[in-house]
Scaffold this active site. Sequence first.
Site, PDB file in Angstrom:
ATOM      1  N   ASP A  49       0.784  -1.235   0.110  1.00  0.00           N
ATOM      2  CA  ASP A  49       0.138   0.059  -0.029  1.00  0.00           C
ATOM      3  C   ASP A  49       0.842   1.422  -0.253  1.00  0.00           C
ATOM      4  O   ASP A  49       0.335   2.252   0.037  1.00  0.00           O
ATOM      5  CB  ASP A  49      -1.057   0.003   1.202  1.00  0.00           C
ATOM      6  CG  ASP A  49      -0.481  -0.096   2.606  1.00  0.00           C
ATOM      7  OD1 ASP A  49       0.882  -0.101   2.667  1.00  0.00           O
ATOM      8  OD2 ASP A  49      -1.212  -0.088   3.558  1.00  0.00           O
ATOM      9  N   ASP A  83      -1.064  -6.433  -0.375  1.00  0.00           N
ATOM     10  CA  ASP A  83      -1.254  -5.818   0.751  1.00  0.00           C
ATOM     11  C   ASP A  83      -2.752  -5.443   1.075  1.00  0.00           C
ATOM     12  O   ASP A  83      -3.271  -4.929   0.272  1.00  0.00           O
ATOM     13  CB  ASP A  83      -0.307  -4.542   0.778  1.00  0.00           C
ATOM     14  CG  ASP A  83       0.544  -4.177   1.967  1.00  0.00           C
ATOM     15  OD1 ASP A  83       0.233  -4.779   3.120  1.00  0.00           O
ATOM     16  OD2 ASP A  83       1.203  -3.227   1.961  1.00  0.00           O
ATOM     17  N   GLU A 108      -1.059  -5.890   8.686  1.00  0.00           N
ATOM     18  CA  GLU A 108      -0.237  -5.325   9.752  1.00  0.00           C
ATOM     19  C   GLU A 108      -1.024  -5.739  11.217  1.00  0.00           C
ATOM     20  O   GLU A 108      -2.026  -5.838  11.344  1.00  0.00           O
ATOM     21  CB  GLU A 108      -0.125  -3.779   9.769  1.00  0.00           C
ATOM     22  CG  GLU A 108       0.380  -3.309   8.417  1.00  0.00           C
ATOM     23  CD  GLU A 108       0.436  -2.010   8.346  1.00  0.00           C
ATOM     24  OE1 GLU A 108      -0.110  -1.218   9.231  1.00  0.00           O
ATOM     25  OE2 GLU A 108       0.913  -1.520   7.357  1.00  0.00           O
ATOM     26  N   GLU A 130       9.481  -4.048  10.414  1.00  0.00           N
ATOM     27  CA  GLU A 130       9.841  -2.764  10.004  1.00  0.00           C
ATOM     28  C   GLU A 130      10.342  -1.804  11.093  1.00  0.00           C
ATOM     29  O   GLU A 130       9.531  -1.815  12.126  1.00  0.00           O
ATOM     30  CB  GLU A 130       8.633  -2.153   9.251  1.00  0.00           C
ATOM     31  CG  GLU A 130       8.873  -0.872   8.846  1.00  0.00           C
ATOM     32  CD  GLU A 130       7.907  -0.344   7.655  1.00  0.00           C
ATOM     33  OE1 GLU A 130       7.078  -1.126   7.171  1.00  0.00           O
ATOM     34  OE2 GLU A 130       8.075   0.872   6.993  1.00  0.00           O
TER      35      GLU A 130
HETATM   36  O1  KIV Z   1       3.504  -1.118   1.669  1.00  0.00           O
HETATM   37  C1  KIV Z   1       4.659  -1.504   1.824  1.00  0.00           C
HETATM   38  O2  KIV Z   1       5.525  -1.224   0.710  1.00  0.00           O
HETATM   39  C2  KIV Z   1       5.277  -2.311   2.699  1.00  0.00           C
HETATM   40  C3  KIV Z   1       6.682  -2.452   2.986  1.00  0.00           C
HETATM   41  C4  KIV Z   1       7.465  -1.033   3.240  1.00  0.00           C
HETATM   42  C5  KIV Z   1       6.754  -3.702   3.653  1.00  0.00           C
HETATM   43  O3  KIV Z   1       4.432  -2.563   3.656  1.00  0.00           O
END
Ligand code: KIV
Length: 300
Positions: A44, A83, A115, A182
């Site tokens: 995202d 994501d 997440e 992260e």
């Molecule tokens: O959205 C994204 O690019 C991420 C990465 C930074 C792990 O979640």
Amino acid sequence: MKKITAPAIKARKGGEKITMITAYDEPSARIADRAGADIILVGDSVANVVLGREDTLAMTVDEMVYHTAAVMTAEPSSLVVGDMPWLSYHTTPENAVDNAGRLVRDGGAGAVKLEGGRKRLDVVNAVLDAEIPVMGHLGLTPQSVHAMGGYRVQGKQAAAAYELITDARALAEAGVFAIVLEGVPDVLAEMVTAEIAVPTIGIGAGAGCDGQVLVFHDVLGLHDKRTAKFVRQYANIADVAVEALERFFADVRSGSFPGDDETYHMPEESAEILRELNSGDLGGAGLATDSFLADEAMEQ
Ligand code: KIV
């Protein structure tokens, strides 16, 4: 090349380091695949690096499906992870399964990422129960930007760090195939990596993880914005692109573009007829040749 699967990534724990990069469309996915990415994350972060937004919060499931489907058009052998955007898994497990299912069924992803730790366990279990592989994401979780009070390194104090280890353990025991760590101190990432049976993939988490991920546009220097401390930029494509466009515009202004070999031509006898036709010498007599001329011009 054989398609990489979520179980194959899980089996890489402690072995050769896992490579992961984001991609959001067909050309970037082709590049990532050609370069040998184990995992392509349709992150995202598209909100930041493609849409120019400050945060990722406005991304919708429809938009993530759209980008995932674009990435799948490249038919990469990398595992493609879609994501899950904010609020697509925060209400009910049923809603989360529907949304994860859309990323797989409509987008073509081989897994989803979401997440959070123990707080999201019911959702993780429900999505896993629907036979969709899940990648966890702990530490600096950008969808919690307001709750965290900004994009801050997480787990710097022992108590918070211990909470994160407990979250990682719970996710691994639930059956996620990998966990992104992260924005956490290296010592913490090393402890999590040693503690759990599934691979950790770090971004701003030091060198001790089982793999590393960065954002496509950051690695390639596709933008000229400030990047986080953990980004290593391997190219400056933005400067190369500006320089190429400057040369194109200069050639347009000077008249040197397009050149003869970048131009379609018409047989000289057709051009002659056209000139006469246009000057009125043939009157209406030549009009029947109009479509013939058009077809011919297209063929040159
Ligand atoms: O959205 C994204 O690019 C991420 C990465 C930074 C792990 O979640």
